[in-house]
Design a protein around this motif. Sequence first.
Motif, PDB file in Angstrom:
ATOM      1  N   LYS A 154     -16.572   0.485  17.675  1.00 52.37           N
ATOM      2  CA  LYS A 154     -17.473   0.977  16.647  1.00 52.37           C
ATOM      3  C   LYS A 154     -17.604   0.031  15.461  1.00 52.37           C
ATOM      4  CE  LYS A 154     -16.689   5.867  17.704  1.00 52.37           C
ATOM      5  NZ  LYS A 154     -16.275   7.180  17.164  1.00 52.37           N
ATOM      6  N   SER A 197     -17.653  -1.332  23.660  1.00 57.88           N
ATOM      7  CA  SER A 197     -16.906  -0.074  23.547  1.00 57.88           C
ATOM      8  C   SER A 197     -16.107   0.008  22.241  1.00 57.88           C
ATOM      9  CB  SER A 197     -15.971   0.102  24.752  1.00 57.88           C
ATOM     10  OG  SER A 197     -16.699   0.047  25.963  1.00 57.88           O
ATOM     11  N   ALA A 200     -20.952  -0.705  20.562  1.00 57.01           N
ATOM     12  CA  ALA A 200     -20.396   0.510  21.141  1.00 57.01           C
ATOM     13  C   ALA A 200     -20.672   0.633  22.636  1.00 57.01           C
ATOM     14  CB  ALA A 200     -20.961   1.727  20.415  1.00 57.01           C
ATOM     15  N   LYS A 201     -21.543  -0.197  23.179  1.00 59.41           N
ATOM     16  CA  LYS A 201     -21.916  -0.096  24.594  1.00 59.41           C
ATOM     17  C   LYS A 201     -20.968  -0.879  25.478  1.00 59.41           C
ATOM     18  CE  LYS A 201     -26.825   0.687  23.798  1.00 59.41           C
ATOM     19  NZ  LYS A 201     -28.204   0.344  24.197  1.00 59.41           N
ATOM     20  N   GLY A 213     -17.611  -0.129  10.400  1.00 62.31           N
ATOM     21  CA  GLY A 213     -18.754   0.276  11.197  1.00 62.31           C
ATOM     22  C   GLY A 213     -20.028  -0.238  10.554  1.00 62.31           C
ATOM     23  N   SER A 233     -24.883  -0.398  17.417  1.00 64.73           N
ATOM     24  CA  SER A 233     -25.205   0.255  18.680  1.00 64.73           C
ATOM     25  C   SER A 233     -24.779  -0.590  19.878  1.00 64.73           C
ATOM     26  CB  SER A 233     -26.708   0.536  18.743  1.00 64.73           C
ATOM     27  OG  SER A 233     -27.075   1.088  19.986  1.00 64.73           O
TER      28      SER A 233
END
Length: 602
Positions: free
Chosen positions: A165, A163, A549-550, A62, A546
Motif C-alpha cells: 500500500k 501487493s 497494491a496489485k 500511502g 493503485s
Amino acid sequence: MTAQSLVLLVVFLATLLMLAYPLGTYLAKVGEGEPIRGLMWIRKIEDFFYRLAGISPDSEMGWQVYALALLVFNALGGLTVYAVQRLQAWLPLNPQAFANVNPDSSFNTAISFTTNTNWQGYVGESTMSYLTQMLVLTGQNFLSAATGMAVAYALIRGFKRHSVKSIGNFWHDLTRSTLYVLLPLSTLFAVFLISQGVIQNFSAYKEVSLIEPVTYQQAKTGSDGQPVRDEKGNPVMESRIAKTQTLAMGPVASQEAIKLLGTNGGGFFNANSAHPYENPTPLSNFAEMLSILLIPAGLCFAFGRMVGDIRQGWAVLGAMTVIFVAMTTVVLITEQQAHPGLQALGIDQTANALQSGGNMEGKETRFGISASALFAAVTTAASCGAVNTMHDSLTPLGGMVPMLLMQLGEVVFGGVGSGLYGMLIFAILAVFIAGLMIGRTPEYLGKKIQSFEMKMVSIAILVTPLLVLGGTALAITVASGKAGILNPGAHGFSEILYALSSAANNNGSAFAGLSANTPFYNILLAIAMWFGRFTPIVAVLAIAGSLAAKKRLEVTAGTMPTHGSLFIALLVGTVIMVGVLTYIPAIALGPIVEHLQLYVIR
C-alpha cells in the motif's frame, strides 16, 4: 535544414545521450535510497535534516498521505515566496532599495515558482531584491524540481512494487533529490557559468556613461501603466534620449544553474538567457541547452533500471526523441526562411545581412538562427521556459512549434520528473488503446490497467486542455483580457493561447507581446499554473498507489511488448493524436492563419 543546423542537432543529441546514460544509473540509486560511494558526507547531512525535522526516512506512505504531504509543503512554500516579496523593502540585501511587490504580482510569482513554472510578469532586475532572488525564488527552483522528481520516483515504485500500500516517503524523496542531485550539479554548473562570464556578486548596480547618446522610441504608458493607444488601436510612441546606462549586478550564476538544471526557466534578468550576464558565449549557450534536458533524459534510464528492464527506459526516451527531432526540424527550417513580406518588396536577400540567412529578428547575433531555434525547441520540449530569443519574433510556424510542444503536455523530455511521469501516463493510455484493439485486458510492466487507472489518466491528460482553452476563451471575451494584446488579429490570439499553454503546462516562457502583469492575467495564469501542476500530480500518485497494491502478472505469449519499435510508434501516435485532436482548432485560428496571411497579396 542547413548543414550547420543538422550538425548542431546531431552533436547536441549525441552529447546529451553520453551524459544522460551514466546519470541515469546514479539517479536510480538516489531513487532506491542506496548509499552513494564517495558521498557518505552528504548522508550525514541528510540524516541531520531528518533528525531536525523529527522524520523517520524509513517510514513509508500511502499515496493519500504522500499527496497530502506534497500539497501542504508546496502551499507553505508558496506562502513564503509571497511573504518575502511583500516585505522585501524592509529586508536586507536590497542595495537598490526596491519597494515591496504589489499583491497580485506577488501572488502570481509565488504560484509560478512553487509550481516549477517560473512565469515572470515582472522585470527581475528592477523588481526583486537580491534576498528575494536568492532565498525564495532560487530556493523554490530547487524544491519545485525536487517535488517533480519525488513524484516520478513514486510512480516508478508503483510499477516496481506489488501487493503493498506504500509508494515511498515524500520527505525522503525530496531530500535526496535535492542533496544528491540538484545541489551538486548546480554547484558544478554555476562554476562553469562563472568561467564563461556569468556574474556572481552582491554589488549595487553600476551607472556608466555612454560613448555617445542614443535616441530610441518607446511606447508611451498611461498612469495605469498600460500602453497608450491611438484611435486605430496602435501604441503611441515617444522619443527618448539615453546618455547613461545602468548595469545590473547580482548573484546570477547560482540562480542560472538551477534555473536550467531544474527546468525552471525564471531568469535573474528580464531578457533571460538572451542577456549576456546570464548566457555570455556560444559555449555557455550549448551547455545551457544540455542542462535543460539532462535530468529528464537521465530519469528515463533511471526508470528502466528501477523497474528491472533498461529497455523500458530506452523506449520512453526513444518516443520523446522522435517527437523532439520532428518538431525541432520544423522550427529550424522555418526560421531559416526569409520573410515573405521582404521578398514581396523585391529586397535583395543576399545583400540584406539580417535576412539572407533567414529570420534573425529577435535573435542574438552571438548565437545565430540555428542555436536560437534549437534553444526554443529545447526549452518548450522541457518544462523550462528559459529563452535566448524573442519567441514573439519567430515566424508563425516557428512559433507554433514551441506552443505545440507545450500543448502536448510537455512530455517530450518535459520537466524534471514531470516529463517522465507525464509520458508514462501516455504509455498507460497507449497500452489501453492497444488492449481495446486486440480485445485483451491492457497491462503495462506486469500490472493490469483497469478503470481506476484510466479515470486518473483521463483527469491528468484533460485538466490542462481545460485550463488552456477555457482560459483563452475567457481572456479573448473580456475587456481586461483583450487590453493586454499588443498585436491585433491572429498573432494577438496566439499571444494569449501561448500564455495559457505556458502557464497550465508549467513552462513559463512567453511570446512576450502580451501585457500580462495585470490583476486579470496575474490571477488567471496563477490559477492555471496551480491546477495545471497539482491536479496531474495527485492523479499520478493515485495511479502509483493503485499499481503498487496489485499483483504482478507473469509475461506470457500474449503479453504486448512495451520496449520495441512498435510500442514506440504507438506511444508517439498516442501523444500526437491527443495533442492534435485537442488543440488543432485553436492553433488554426492563431499560427496557421497568421502563416497564410504572410502570403496574401495586399
